[in-house]
Motif scaffolding. Structure first.
Motif, PDB file in Angstrom:
ATOM      1  N   UNK A   1     -14.082  42.585 -69.034  1.00  0.00           N
ATOM      2  CA  UNK A   1     -14.130  41.102 -69.207  1.00  0.00           C
ATOM      3  C   UNK A   1     -15.312  40.999 -67.883  1.00  0.00           C
ATOM      4  N   UNK A   2     -15.967  40.023 -68.041  1.00  0.00           N
ATOM      5  CA  UNK A   2     -16.773  39.380 -67.049  1.00  0.00           C
ATOM      6  C   UNK A   2     -16.562  37.890 -66.854  1.00  0.00           C
ATOM      7  N   UNK A   3     -16.884  37.398 -65.703  1.00  0.00           N
ATOM      8  CA  UNK A   3     -16.748  36.140 -65.187  1.00  0.00           C
ATOM      9  C   UNK A   3     -17.063  35.081 -66.111  1.00  0.00           C
ATOM     10  N   UNK A   4     -18.367  35.297 -66.745  1.00  0.00           N
ATOM     11  CA  UNK A   4     -18.834  34.330 -67.759  1.00  0.00           C
ATOM     12  C   UNK A   4     -17.788  34.086 -68.991  1.00  0.00           C
ATOM     13  N   UNK A   5     -16.978  35.027 -69.057  1.00  0.00           N
ATOM     14  CA  UNK A   5     -15.990  34.997 -70.326  1.00  0.00           C
ATOM     15  C   UNK A   5     -15.110  33.940 -70.159  1.00  0.00           C
ATOM     16  N   UNK A   6     -14.915  33.286 -68.906  1.00  0.00           N
ATOM     17  CA  UNK A   6     -13.989  32.320 -68.548  1.00  0.00           C
ATOM     18  C   UNK A   6     -14.177  31.090 -69.361  1.00  0.00           C
ATOM     19  N   UNK A   7     -13.121  30.751 -70.249  1.00  0.00           N
ATOM     20  CA  UNK A   7     -13.299  29.592 -71.198  1.00  0.00           C
ATOM     21  C   UNK A   7     -12.067  29.328 -71.775  1.00  0.00           C
TER      22      UNK A   7
ATOM     23  N   UNK B   1     -16.591  27.009 -72.866  1.00  0.00           N
ATOM     24  CA  UNK B   1     -16.841  27.068 -71.577  1.00  0.00           C
ATOM     25  C   UNK B   1     -16.688  25.552 -71.060  1.00  0.00           C
ATOM     26  N   UNK B   2     -16.650  25.471 -69.633  1.00  0.00           N
ATOM     27  CA  UNK B   2     -16.595  24.196 -68.790  1.00  0.00           C
ATOM     28  C   UNK B   2     -17.540  23.259 -69.331  1.00  0.00           C
TER      29      UNK B   2
ATOM     30  N   UNK C   1      -2.171  30.161 -71.817  1.00  0.00           N
ATOM     31  CA  UNK C   1      -2.985  30.602 -70.833  1.00  0.00           C
ATOM     32  C   UNK C   1      -2.795  31.946 -70.661  1.00  0.00           C
ATOM     33  N   UNK C   2      -3.996  32.608 -70.393  1.00  0.00           N
ATOM     34  CA  UNK C   2      -4.128  34.093 -70.250  1.00  0.00           C
ATOM     35  C   UNK C   2      -5.036  34.326 -68.948  1.00  0.00           C
ATOM     36  N   UNK C   3      -4.973  35.622 -68.329  1.00  0.00           N
ATOM     37  CA  UNK C   3      -5.611  35.674 -67.126  1.00  0.00           C
ATOM     38  C   UNK C   3      -5.871  37.422 -67.315  1.00  0.00           C
ATOM     39  N   UNK C   4      -7.110  37.758 -66.658  1.00  0.00           N
ATOM     40  CA  UNK C   4      -7.461  39.384 -66.428  1.00  0.00           C
ATOM     41  C   UNK C   4      -8.238  39.565 -65.449  1.00  0.00           C
ATOM     42  N   UNK C   5      -8.295  40.510 -64.869  1.00  0.00           N
ATOM     43  CA  UNK C   5      -9.189  40.969 -63.683  1.00  0.00           C
ATOM     44  C   UNK C   5     -10.447  41.436 -64.378  1.00  0.00           C
ATOM     45  N   UNK C   6     -11.332  41.011 -63.729  1.00  0.00           N
ATOM     46  CA  UNK C   6     -12.820  41.469 -63.956  1.00  0.00           C
ATOM     47  C   UNK C   6     -13.054  42.970 -64.333  1.00  0.00           C
TER      48      UNK C   6
ATOM     49  N   UNK D   1      -6.430  29.278 -72.806  1.00  0.00           N
ATOM     50  CA  UNK D   1      -7.490  29.236 -71.797  1.00  0.00           C
ATOM     51  C   UNK D   1      -7.357  30.574 -70.987  1.00  0.00           C
ATOM     52  N   UNK D   2      -8.743  31.240 -70.715  1.00  0.00           N
ATOM     53  CA  UNK D   2      -8.821  32.698 -70.296  1.00  0.00           C
ATOM     54  C   UNK D   2      -9.320  32.327 -68.944  1.00  0.00           C
TER      55      UNK D   2
END
Lengths: 111, 116
Positions: free
Chosen positions: B82-88, B40-41, B10-15, B111-112
């Motif tokens: 990074x954009x919200x749509x990159x979450x996947x 994506x979902x 898992x990774x997370x990043x600010x928009x 998982x980003x």
């Protein structure tokens, strides 16, 4: 655009049943593939086909068989479904040398 | 046998920030392709970027770029702005040929999450 269509998005079956997952592509691709996707394991190749009536085992073929009677259709068969075959199944197709195009996946639950 | 390893589940990043996803692979071949796929979902696997091993120049597709280190067998994906749509889920994959078909070997996935 390439379209790879899997017949079911969700499927629930019982242990011991014979299960068919169907996949159809509309771009005359030679190669077709079946993967299963499990958390922490990524996608693993079950079977692939490089031509009509030709099939080859992938990395995890046990408990599965496939059929490719027509170029556009590739079926995955669970001969006697078991609970450890509960998973997400993804179909893909490709022209030789091109990228793989995937279907939307079938989430299969075996009760 | 070829293997692909993604060591970050898992990774997370600010928009609007930049994030790098890691991938290493093992092969004895000299000519091959590497890929990053996004799931994506909605579950549709989408090809993000590809790299041919014989090309020294790193591939770039808009905000997505790779750092391909052939000697180290490393293939990381950098996502800029990074954009919200990159979450996947992001999967690294290696392509090999067998019996006239091209087979993909996938990593375990990362998982980003994008934080607004």
């Amino acid at each position: 655009d390439v379209k790879v269509t899997q017949s079911s998005r969700y499927l629930v079956k019982r242990t011991g049943e014979k299960v068919f997952l169907e996949c159809v592509q509309d771009m005359d691709h030679e190669n077709m593939f079946w993967y299963r996707q499990d958390p922490g394991l990524g996608l693993r190749l079950i079977y692939f086909s490089y031509d009509v009536k030709m099939k080859e085992k992938g990395d995890i073929p046990e408990g599965y068989s496939v059929s490719r009677e027509k170029k556009e259709r590739f079926s995955l068969i669970l001969e006697s479904a078991s609970t450890n075959q509960t998973s997400m199944y993804l179909c893909a197709s490709t022209k030789v040398g091109g990228p793989q195009h995937f279907g939307d996946g079938t989430r299969l639950s075996i009760l | 046998a070829q293997t692909v390893t993604q060591s970050q589940p898992e990774m997370s990043v600010q928009e609007a920030e930049t994030v790098t996803l890691s991938c290493t692979y093992d092969t004895s071949e000299s000519d091959y392709y590497l890929f990053w796929y996004k799931q994506p979902p909605s579950r549709q696997m989408i090809l993000v970027i590809r790299q041919e091993a014989y090309k020294q120049q790193n591939a770039t597709e808009n905000r997505f770029s790779v750092n391909f280190q052939k000697a180290a067998k490393s293939f990381s994906l950098k996502i800029s702005d990074s954009q919200l749509g990159d979450a996947a889920m992001y999967f690294c994959a290696y392509r090999r040929f067998i019996q006239g078909a091209q087979k993909l070997v996938f990593g375990q996935g990362t998982r980003l999450t994008i934080n607004p």
